[in-house]
Design a protein around this motif. Structure first.
Motif, PDB file in Angstrom:
ATOM      1  N   ILE A  14      -5.357  10.001   2.474  1.00 24.74           N
ATOM      2  CA  ILE A  14      -4.413  10.341   3.535  1.00 24.74           C
ATOM      3  C   ILE A  14      -3.721  11.663   3.266  1.00 24.74           C
ATOM      4  O   ILE A  14      -3.627  12.525   4.116  1.00 24.74           O
ATOM      5  CB  ILE A  14      -3.372   9.205   3.681  1.00 24.74           C
ATOM      6  N   VAL A  15      -3.195  11.837   2.084  1.00 21.06           N
ATOM      7  CA  VAL A  15      -2.577  13.096   1.703  1.00 21.06           C
ATOM      8  C   VAL A  15      -3.104  13.474   0.329  1.00 21.06           C
ATOM      9  O   VAL A  15      -3.856  12.744  -0.281  1.00 21.06           O
ATOM     10  CB  VAL A  15      -1.029  12.983   1.688  1.00 21.06           C
ATOM     11  N   THR A  16      -2.664  14.609  -0.162  1.00 20.37           N
ATOM     12  CA  THR A  16      -3.243  15.139  -1.386  1.00 20.37           C
ATOM     13  C   THR A  16      -3.139  14.175  -2.557  1.00 20.37           C
ATOM     14  O   THR A  16      -4.106  13.933  -3.274  1.00 20.37           O
ATOM     15  CB  THR A  16      -2.549  16.470  -1.759  1.00 20.37           C
ATOM     16  N   GLU A  17      -1.959  13.554  -2.751  1.00 21.99           N
ATOM     17  CA  GLU A  17      -1.754  12.740  -3.933  1.00 21.99           C
ATOM     18  C   GLU A  17      -1.891  11.246  -3.672  1.00 21.99           C
ATOM     19  O   GLU A  17      -2.088  10.474  -4.606  1.00 21.99           O
ATOM     20  CB  GLU A  17      -0.362  13.013  -4.506  1.00 21.99           C
ATOM     21  N   LEU A  18      -1.759  10.809  -2.439  1.00 20.00           N
ATOM     22  CA  LEU A  18      -1.782   9.393  -2.136  1.00 20.00           C
ATOM     23  C   LEU A  18      -3.154   8.979  -1.616  1.00 20.00           C
ATOM     24  O   LEU A  18      -3.734   9.640  -0.768  1.00 20.00           O
ATOM     25  CB  LEU A  18      -0.717   9.058  -1.093  1.00 20.00           C
ATOM     26  N   GLN A 145       9.885   4.870  -5.287  1.00 19.10           N
ATOM     27  CA  GLN A 145       9.062   5.688  -4.408  1.00 19.10           C
ATOM     28  C   GLN A 145       9.869   6.184  -3.204  1.00 19.10           C
ATOM     29  O   GLN A 145      10.874   5.588  -2.819  1.00 19.10           O
ATOM     30  CB  GLN A 145       7.850   4.887  -3.913  1.00 19.10           C
ATOM     31  N   ASP A 146       9.415   7.261  -2.611  1.00 11.20           N
ATOM     32  CA  ASP A 146      10.025   7.775  -1.399  1.00 11.20           C
ATOM     33  C   ASP A 146       9.645   6.861  -0.227  1.00 11.20           C
ATOM     34  O   ASP A 146       8.456   6.696   0.082  1.00 11.20           O
ATOM     35  CB  ASP A 146       9.545   9.195  -1.137  1.00 11.20           C
ATOM     36  N   VAL A 147      10.656   6.258   0.406  1.00 10.94           N
ATOM     37  CA  VAL A 147      10.408   5.242   1.427  1.00 10.94           C
ATOM     38  C   VAL A 147       9.655   5.820   2.612  1.00 10.94           C
ATOM     39  O   VAL A 147       8.673   5.227   3.094  1.00 10.94           O
ATOM     40  CB  VAL A 147      11.741   4.607   1.877  1.00 10.94           C
ATOM     41  N   ASN A 148      10.083   6.955   3.113  1.00 14.24           N
ATOM     42  CA  ASN A 148       9.448   7.527   4.297  1.00 14.24           C
ATOM     43  C   ASN A 148       8.017   7.979   4.021  1.00 14.24           C
ATOM     44  O   ASN A 148       7.121   7.784   4.844  1.00 14.24           O
ATOM     45  CB  ASN A 148      10.279   8.690   4.832  1.00 14.24           C
ATOM     46  N   GLU A 149       7.812   8.554   2.841  1.00 14.70           N
ATOM     47  CA  GLU A 149       6.462   8.981   2.479  1.00 14.70           C
ATOM     48  C   GLU A 149       5.532   7.779   2.385  1.00 14.70           C
ATOM     49  O   GLU A 149       4.410   7.791   2.918  1.00 14.70           O
ATOM     50  CB  GLU A 149       6.493   9.723   1.147  1.00 14.70           C
ATOM     51  N   ALA A 151       5.908   4.705   3.690  1.00 16.93           N
ATOM     52  CA  ALA A 151       5.725   4.054   4.990  1.00 16.93           C
ATOM     53  C   ALA A 151       4.764   4.859   5.865  1.00 16.93           C
ATOM     54  O   ALA A 151       3.904   4.282   6.548  1.00 16.93           O
ATOM     55  CB  ALA A 151       7.071   3.879   5.690  1.00 16.93           C
ATOM     56  N   SER A 152       4.892   6.181   5.850  1.00 15.88           N
ATOM     57  CA  SER A 152       3.986   7.023   6.632  1.00 15.88           C
ATOM     58  C   SER A 152       2.549   6.863   6.152  1.00 15.88           C
ATOM     59  O   SER A 152       1.608   6.817   6.960  1.00 15.88           O
ATOM     60  CB  SER A 152       4.409   8.488   6.534  1.00 15.88           C
ATOM     61  N   ALA A 153       2.356   6.773   4.832  1.00 12.87           N
ATOM     62  CA  ALA A 153       1.013   6.591   4.291  1.00 12.87           C
ATOM     63  C   ALA A 153       0.450   5.224   4.670  1.00 12.87           C
ATOM     64  O   ALA A 153      -0.742   5.094   4.987  1.00 12.87           O
ATOM     65  CB  ALA A 153       1.032   6.762   2.776  1.00 12.87           C
ATOM     66  N   LEU A 154       1.292   4.186   4.654  1.00 11.85           N
ATOM     67  CA  LEU A 154       0.835   2.858   5.063  1.00 11.85           C
ATOM     68  C   LEU A 154       0.410   2.856   6.528  1.00 11.85           C
ATOM     69  O   LEU A 154      -0.627   2.273   6.891  1.00 11.85           O
ATOM     70  CB  LEU A 154       1.936   1.824   4.832  1.00 11.85           C
ATOM     71  N   VAL A 155       1.199   3.491   7.380  1.00 15.88           N
ATOM     72  CA  VAL A 155       0.850   3.553   8.802  1.00 15.88           C
ATOM     73  C   VAL A 155      -0.448   4.335   8.990  1.00 15.88           C
ATOM     74  O   VAL A 155      -1.335   3.928   9.767  1.00 15.88           O
ATOM     75  CB  VAL A 155       2.005   4.164   9.612  1.00 15.88           C
ATOM     76  N   ALA A 156      -0.593   5.451   8.280  1.00 17.04           N
ATOM     77  CA  ALA A 156      -1.844   6.207   8.364  1.00 17.04           C
ATOM     78  C   ALA A 156      -3.021   5.360   7.903  1.00 17.04           C
ATOM     79  O   ALA A 156      -4.109   5.396   8.502  1.00 17.04           O
ATOM     80  CB  ALA A 156      -1.745   7.483   7.526  1.00 17.04           C
ATOM     81  N   GLY A 157      -2.813   4.572   6.845  1.00 15.15           N
ATOM     82  CA  GLY A 157      -3.863   3.690   6.366  1.00 15.15           C
ATOM     83  C   GLY A 157      -4.204   2.600   7.366  1.00 15.15           C
ATOM     84  O   GLY A 157      -5.376   2.256   7.566  1.00 15.15           O
ATOM     85  N   LEU A 158      -3.194   2.051   8.021  1.00 14.27           N
ATOM     86  CA  LEU A 158      -3.431   1.031   9.044  1.00 14.27           C
ATOM     87  C   LEU A 158      -4.232   1.607  10.210  1.00 14.27           C
ATOM     88  O   LEU A 158      -5.150   0.957  10.728  1.00 14.27           O
ATOM     89  CB  LEU A 158      -2.106   0.468   9.548  1.00 14.27           C
ATOM     90  N   ARG A 159      -3.908   2.825  10.607  1.00 12.61           N
ATOM     91  CA  ARG A 159      -4.642   3.441  11.713  1.00 12.61           C
ATOM     92  C   ARG A 159      -6.082   3.754  11.308  1.00 12.61           C
ATOM     93  O   ARG A 159      -7.014   3.609  12.119  1.00 12.61           O
ATOM     94  CB  ARG A 159      -3.903   4.696  12.187  1.00 12.61           C
ATOM     95  N   ALA A 160      -6.282   4.187  10.078  1.00 12.30           N
ATOM     96  CA  ALA A 160      -7.647   4.420   9.597  1.00 12.30           C
ATOM     97  C   ALA A 160      -8.425   3.112   9.553  1.00 12.30           C
ATOM     98  O   ALA A 160      -9.604   3.061   9.924  1.00 12.30           O
ATOM     99  CB  ALA A 160      -7.612   5.074   8.219  1.00 12.30           C
ATOM    100  N   LEU A 161      -7.766   2.041   9.109  1.00 17.21           N
ATOM    101  CA  LEU A 161      -8.415   0.735   9.057  1.00 17.21           C
ATOM    102  C   LEU A 161      -8.736   0.234  10.460  1.00 17.21           C
ATOM    103  O   LEU A 161      -9.785  -0.384  10.685  1.00 17.21           O
ATOM    104  CB  LEU A 161      -7.510  -0.261   8.321  1.00 17.21           C
ATOM    105  N   ARG A 162      -7.839   0.503  11.409  1.00 16.12           N
ATOM    106  CA  ARG A 162      -8.119   0.111  12.794  1.00 16.12           C
ATOM    107  C   ARG A 162      -9.406   0.781  13.284  1.00 16.12           C
ATOM    108  O   ARG A 162     -10.253   0.144  13.927  1.00 16.12           O
ATOM    109  CB  ARG A 162      -6.949   0.516  13.698  1.00 16.12           C
TER     110      ARG A 162
END
Length: 414
Positions: A14-18, A145-149, A151-162
């Motif tokens: 999703i992003v460089t480090e995550l 961990q940074d909450v917003n970072e 959560a954004s990665a989880l949402v991006a992962g959910l959309r990729a999984l969708r």
């Protein structure tokens, strides 16, 4: 992917480090890692529950290990995990679903309309605790961990999984209000519903609670409690090491009967109750009613650090007001005695108002891939939110509590 039953490949980075991956069952994440995320300050809303039993590894793994959630029941576990250098940053309990049963946030109308228009609503992704209409964290973030970072990665992962699973939509239900706001900021449609919860205003006894009610309501509750136990019925609370096979056998018989009548078949099997009894006995409270030595009714509750959660009930004998006594009044008794802030008694039920339970808003968020369906649902939700909020305001005026310190007539003798 050709079928929703197949396991998807892990979503792309999703992003460089995550990195984000789909986890096919809790056996791939240790209890220590999962529970650290579920109970971290980054996950929990300030001032509320510090241990939600339902987001624990013990509870969710019991659902999986018992087969209550599986490919065959239409709840395929595909949890979304975010990692940095092999260490868990966050996780979302997620299931690929082929139906809309066991959710308590109803989208059957959306599915019917979409399929009449030629679309395929199923499979869909459900981020939730199966069969459990209890608010709790859905974006579980590791400590520090940074909450917003995350959560954004989880949402991006959910959309990729969708996209990987060809699911029509993502549904995050019974989420914390803070997460609901986050999801809205990330483009999810926002929905509200209501339940009825009992709040502990520092009561020392059940009589203290009754003292806060109008006299007519106070007398009605006393009468219900008296009548519920009129046929020689006694009540017992069983938890922890005191839970025995006889208690589970009796309760499961009640639960199975109720589930068969309400849903056609019960969602939870006997093995599930054995597993939660073994894995988290200190978080389980059975409230049982006996008559002439036989257990005739019971309710299962789960104990948090802040709240008591009433879940399932059943009986083999009908007695007036016994349901109210076992499910509502005994739960209030327990919460007062143990200093808990509230009792959550499950979904729906305006009859709870007269027993001192107040309307509380529930929150869910929905991400729909098809633009036409999304527009239609967004319009519906806008109107629904206004109705639910207005209805909750009206219902709150119907609670049995005294208004402005003014009581009615004095109590009559019992």
């Amino acid at each position: 992917m050709d079928t929703p039953d197949a396991a998807p490949d892990a979503p792309a980075e999703i992003v460089t480090e995550l990195q984000v991956r789909a986890v096919q069952g809790l056996g791939q994440i240790t209890a220590a890692e999962w529970d650290a995320c579920a109970t971290s300050p980054e996950t929990l809303s300030a001032g509320d529950e510090t241990h939600n039993p339902f987001t624990s590894h013990a509870f969710l793994s019991a659902l999986e290990d018992s087969g209550c959630v599986s490919r065959h029941t239409g709840w395929l576990p595909l949890h979304v995990a975010v990692e940095r250098e092999g260490r868990l940053v966050g996780v979302a309990p997620c299931y690929l679903k082929s139906h809309s049963q066991g959710e308590y946030v109803f989208d059957h109308g959306w599915a019917d309309a979409y399929e009449r228009a030629g679309g395929a609503y199923y499979p869909k992704l459900q981020v939730s605790v199966p069969f459990t209409p209890v608010t709790g964290a859905r974006f579980l973030i590791a400590p520090g961990q940074d909450v917003n970072e995350a959560a954004s990665a989880l949402v991006a992962g959910l959309r990729a999984l969708r996209a990987e699973t060809k699911a029509s939509s993502i549904h995050v239900t019974f989420m914390q209000e803070r997460e609901w706001a986050q999801a809205g900021g990330l483009g999810f449609l926002q929905r509200v519903d209501q339940q009825f919860h009992w709040d502990n205003a520092g009561y020392g006894t059940f009589e203290d609670f009754l003292g806060a009610l109008a006299s007519r309501k106070r007398k009605a509750i006393r009468r219900e409690r008296r009548d519920a136990l009129a046929n020689g019925i006694t009540i017992e609370h069983v938890t922890g090491a005191d839970l025995k096979p006889e208690h589970w056998e009796a309760f499961y018989a009640f639960y199975s009967d109720t589930g068969a009548r309400k849903w056609g078949r019960p969602y939870l099997n006997r093995k599930f109750f054995d597993l939660v009894g073994a894995r988290m006995p200190e978080r389980v409270l059975l409230i049982l009613a006996r008559r002439e030595g036989q257990i005739i009714a019971g309710a299962i509750n789960f104990i948090g650090d802040v709240a008591l959660y009433g879940r399932n009930w059943g009986c083999i004998e009908d007695h007036p007001f016994l349901h109210f006594e076992v499910c509502y009044y005994q739960a209030i008794d327990y919460a007062i005695a143990h200093g808990l802030k509230r009792v959550e008694a499950g979904a729906q039920g305006e009859h709870k108002l007269a027993r001192g339970y107040r309307p509380v808003l529930m929150h869910s968020a929905h991400d729909i891939a098809d633009p036409a369906l999304r527009r239609a649902v967004a319009d519906y939700l806008k109107r629904e939110r206004a109705h639910v909020i207005e209805a909750a305001d009206v219902l709150d005026t119907l609670t049995p509590f005294r208004r402005g310190g003014v009581d009615g007539a004095p109590d009559e003798p019992a």
